[in-house]
Design an enzyme around this catalytic site. Sequence first.
Site, PDB file in Angstrom:
ATOM      1  N   LYS A 139       0.830  -1.209   0.000  1.00 31.90           N
ATOM      2  CA  LYS A 139       0.000   0.000   0.000  1.00 31.90           C
ATOM      3  C   LYS A 139       0.865   1.260   0.000  1.00 31.90           C
ATOM      4  O   LYS A 139       0.437   2.322  -0.455  1.00 31.90           O
ATOM      5  CB  LYS A 139      -0.935  -0.006   1.206  1.00 31.90           C
ATOM      6  CG  LYS A 139      -0.228   0.171   2.544  1.00 31.90           C
ATOM      7  CD  LYS A 139      -0.980   1.134   3.448  1.00 31.90           C
ATOM      8  CE  LYS A 139      -0.233   1.739   4.597  1.00 31.90           C
ATOM      9  NZ  LYS A 139       0.759   1.081   5.343  1.00 31.90           N
ATOM     10  N   GLN A 145       4.317   6.561   3.237  1.00 25.24           N
ATOM     11  CA  GLN A 145       4.320   6.232   4.661  1.00 25.24           C
ATOM     12  C   GLN A 145       5.165   7.222   5.459  1.00 25.24           C
ATOM     13  O   GLN A 145       4.920   7.463   6.629  1.00 25.24           O
ATOM     14  CB  GLN A 145       4.859   4.808   4.883  1.00 25.24           C
ATOM     15  CG  GLN A 145       4.721   4.310   6.308  1.00 25.24           C
ATOM     16  CD  GLN A 145       5.175   2.873   6.457  1.00 25.24           C
ATOM     17  OE1 GLN A 145       6.329   2.533   6.234  1.00 25.24           O
ATOM     18  NE2 GLN A 145       4.241   2.019   6.824  1.00 25.24           N
ATOM     19  N   TYR A 151      11.988   1.990  -0.159  1.00 21.14           N
ATOM     20  CA  TYR A 151      10.919   0.983  -0.206  1.00 21.14           C
ATOM     21  C   TYR A 151       9.752   1.495  -1.053  1.00 21.14           C
ATOM     22  O   TYR A 151       9.216   0.771  -1.903  1.00 21.14           O
ATOM     23  CB  TYR A 151      10.483   0.695   1.228  1.00 21.14           C
ATOM     24  CG  TYR A 151       9.428  -0.360   1.411  1.00 21.14           C
ATOM     25  CD1 TYR A 151       9.728  -1.715   1.263  1.00 21.14           C
ATOM     26  CD2 TYR A 151       8.125  -0.013   1.792  1.00 21.14           C
ATOM     27  CE1 TYR A 151       8.747  -2.690   1.472  1.00 21.14           C
ATOM     28  CE2 TYR A 151       7.156  -0.979   1.999  1.00 21.14           C
ATOM     29  CZ  TYR A 151       7.472  -2.320   1.842  1.00 21.14           C
ATOM     30  OH  TYR A 151       6.514  -3.274   2.052  1.00 21.14           O
ATOM     31  N   VAL A 184      -0.610  -6.568   7.535  1.00 21.36           N
ATOM     32  CA  VAL A 184      -0.692  -8.032   7.645  1.00 21.36           C
ATOM     33  C   VAL A 184       0.275  -8.495   8.734  1.00 21.36           C
ATOM     34  O   VAL A 184       1.470  -8.169   8.686  1.00 21.36           O
ATOM     35  CB  VAL A 184      -0.308  -8.715   6.307  1.00 21.36           C
ATOM     36  CG1 VAL A 184      -0.537 -10.215   6.392  1.00 21.36           C
ATOM     37  CG2 VAL A 184      -1.091  -8.118   5.151  1.00 21.36           C
TER      38      VAL A 184
HETATM   39  P1  NAP Z   1       8.768 -11.460   6.330  1.00 16.45           P
HETATM   40  O1  NAP Z   1       7.870 -11.903   7.427  1.00 16.45           O
HETATM   41  O2  NAP Z   1      10.048 -10.781   6.687  1.00 16.45           O
HETATM   42  O3  NAP Z   1       9.134 -12.695   5.374  1.00 16.45           O
HETATM   43  C1  NAP Z   1       9.938 -12.454   4.238  1.00 16.45           C
HETATM   44  C2  NAP Z   1      10.939 -13.573   4.034  1.00 16.45           C
HETATM   45  O4  NAP Z   1      11.773 -13.204   2.908  1.00 16.45           O
HETATM   46  C3  NAP Z   1      11.889 -13.763   5.222  1.00 16.45           C
HETATM   47  O5  NAP Z   1      12.134 -15.135   5.446  1.00 16.45           O
HETATM   48  C4  NAP Z   1      13.165 -13.052   4.747  1.00 16.45           C
HETATM   49  O6  NAP Z   1      14.331 -13.554   5.365  1.00 16.45           O
HETATM   50  C5  NAP Z   1      13.148 -13.346   3.254  1.00 16.45           C
HETATM   51  N1  NAP Z   1      13.948 -12.391   2.477  1.00 16.45           N
HETATM   52  C6  NAP Z   1      13.806 -11.043   2.454  1.00 16.45           C
HETATM   53  N2  NAP Z   1      14.745 -10.504   1.650  1.00 16.45           N
HETATM   54  C7  NAP Z   1      15.498 -11.541   1.167  1.00 16.45           C
HETATM   55  C8  NAP Z   1      16.626 -11.625   0.293  1.00 16.45           C
HETATM   56  N3  NAP Z   1      17.203 -10.536  -0.221  1.00 16.45           N
HETATM   57  N4  NAP Z   1      17.146 -12.846   0.006  1.00 16.45           N
HETATM   58  C9  NAP Z   1      16.564 -13.960   0.532  1.00 16.45           C
HETATM   59  N5  NAP Z   1      15.506 -13.946   1.365  1.00 16.45           N
HETATM   60  C10 NAP Z   1      14.971 -12.739   1.680  1.00 16.45           C
HETATM   61  O7  NAP Z   1       7.956 -10.449   5.358  1.00 16.45           O
HETATM   62  P2  NAP Z   1       6.375 -10.311   5.049  1.00 16.45           P
HETATM   63  O8  NAP Z   1       5.781  -9.360   6.012  1.00 16.45           O
HETATM   64  O9  NAP Z   1       5.780 -11.653   4.853  1.00 16.45           O
HETATM   65  O10 NAP Z   1       6.447  -9.528   3.667  1.00 16.45           O
HETATM   66  C11 NAP Z   1       6.394 -10.186   2.401  1.00 16.45           C
HETATM   67  C12 NAP Z   1       6.149  -9.150   1.327  1.00 16.45           C
HETATM   68  O11 NAP Z   1       4.926  -8.436   1.594  1.00 16.45           O
HETATM   69  C13 NAP Z   1       7.251  -8.074   1.233  1.00 16.45           C
HETATM   70  O12 NAP Z   1       7.503  -7.739  -0.117  1.00 16.45           O
HETATM   71  C14 NAP Z   1       6.625  -6.885   1.953  1.00 16.45           C
HETATM   72  O13 NAP Z   1       7.156  -5.651   1.507  1.00 16.45           O
HETATM   73  C15 NAP Z   1       5.177  -7.043   1.555  1.00 16.45           C
HETATM   74  N6  NAP Z   1       4.249  -6.323   2.443  1.00 16.45           N
HETATM   75  C16 NAP Z   1       4.000  -6.787   3.707  1.00 16.45           C
HETATM   76  C17 NAP Z   1       3.127  -6.080   4.524  1.00 16.45           C
HETATM   77  C18 NAP Z   1       2.775  -6.555   5.912  1.00 16.45           C
HETATM   78  O14 NAP Z   1       1.905  -5.922   6.546  1.00 16.45           O
HETATM   79  N7  NAP Z   1       3.396  -7.605   6.431  1.00 16.45           N
HETATM   80  C19 NAP Z   1       2.515  -4.901   4.061  1.00 16.45           C
HETATM   81  C20 NAP Z   1       2.800  -4.470   2.773  1.00 16.45           C
HETATM   82  C21 NAP Z   1       3.665  -5.193   1.971  1.00 16.45           C
HETATM   83  P3  NAP Z   1      14.925 -12.793   6.684  1.00 16.45           P
HETATM   84  O15 NAP Z   1      13.843 -12.785   7.721  1.00 16.45           O
HETATM   85  O16 NAP Z   1      16.116 -13.623   7.041  1.00 16.45           O
HETATM   86  O17 NAP Z   1      15.257 -11.402   6.237  1.00 16.45           O
END
Ligand code: NAP
Length: 255
Positions: A139, A145, A151, A184
């Site tokens: 979003k 933000q 980002y 999320v």
């Molecule tokens: P998360 O809980 O941190 O899970 C992401 C996974 O990806 C983690 O295991 C992380 O490893 C891995 N990762 C990140 N960068 C990496 C890299 N360069 N190489 C290899 N592995 C990598 O994140 P999430 O909240 O599920 O988010 C997933 C997506 O949704 C992202 O693109 C985020 O921007 C987007 N998003 C999330 C939200 C939300 O509310 N959660 C809102 C808007 C957008 P490590 O933990 O070791 O870094």
Amino acid sequence: MDLHLKDKVILVSGGAKGIGKSICVQLLEEGAVPVLLDKDEVAGMAFVKQFPRAHFISIDLNDAFACKKSIDKAEKTLGHIDGLVNNAGYNDSVGLEHGTPQKFIQSLTSNIGHFYYLTHYSLSYLKQSKGSIVNIGSKVALTGQGNTSGYAAAKGGILGLTREWAVELLPYSIRVNTVLPAEVWTPLYETWINSFADPVKKKLQIESKIPLENRMTTPEEIANMVVFLLSDRCSHVTGQWISPDGGYVHLDRSI
Ligand code: NAP
């Protein structure tokens, strides 16, 4: 509804935790074979132990050559690649006033670079399977933000690439869409909210502004949308930005 995803091989970046993990679980429920591309070896190995049908490749996605090697390895092992979910990303708070040009470029690379690497290197396989691509945006690309220029620029770029790739890949019947999460609950989100002085108060404040049911979106609700978009039940949907966020971004602010 049968999503016709049985035995389809789907690459999921960042598949070991959070939203990516939920996507992989949902894919397994549909009979597909998820390939987790993630640097968290502990979480990745735990996932394949729990779900032996899944595959895990330990990778730093910022390394373009490693992306190529991993994709080729997955195709060699599994015989085909039918879909790609570009999910990994990190809201790294590289701001305008308090950031630096170097950190800005680094943030762009780590939030959008591997979207290009993975799509570029899997394209020859996706052409053979008429596969589908789903990107995970944010979003933030639509609302801003504050204090997160890198980002926001990367997530905005992903929206542009969704339209651009949808056009470029028309001749191959490869569809490209983006899902935009807002709020999320994931490990990443938990880390972020814990950076506030009173995380419980902050969470309640955010939830009060989410129109539908005043609650956060679950990772499973994001995964359901992603898996649906991957499937041929969405066979005429391409170039779309979809916000499964309880109306957070698009509904009237005065309600
Ligand atoms: P998360 O809980 O941190 O899970 C992401 C996974 O990806 C983690 O295991 C992380 O490893 C891995 N990762 C990140 N960068 C990496 C890299 N360069 N190489 C290899 N592995 C990598 O994140 P999430 O909240 O599920 O988010 C997933 C997506 O949704 C992202 O693109 C985020 O921007 C987007 N998003 C999330 C939200 C939300 O509310 N959660 C809102 C808007 C957008 P490590 O933990 O070791 O870094």
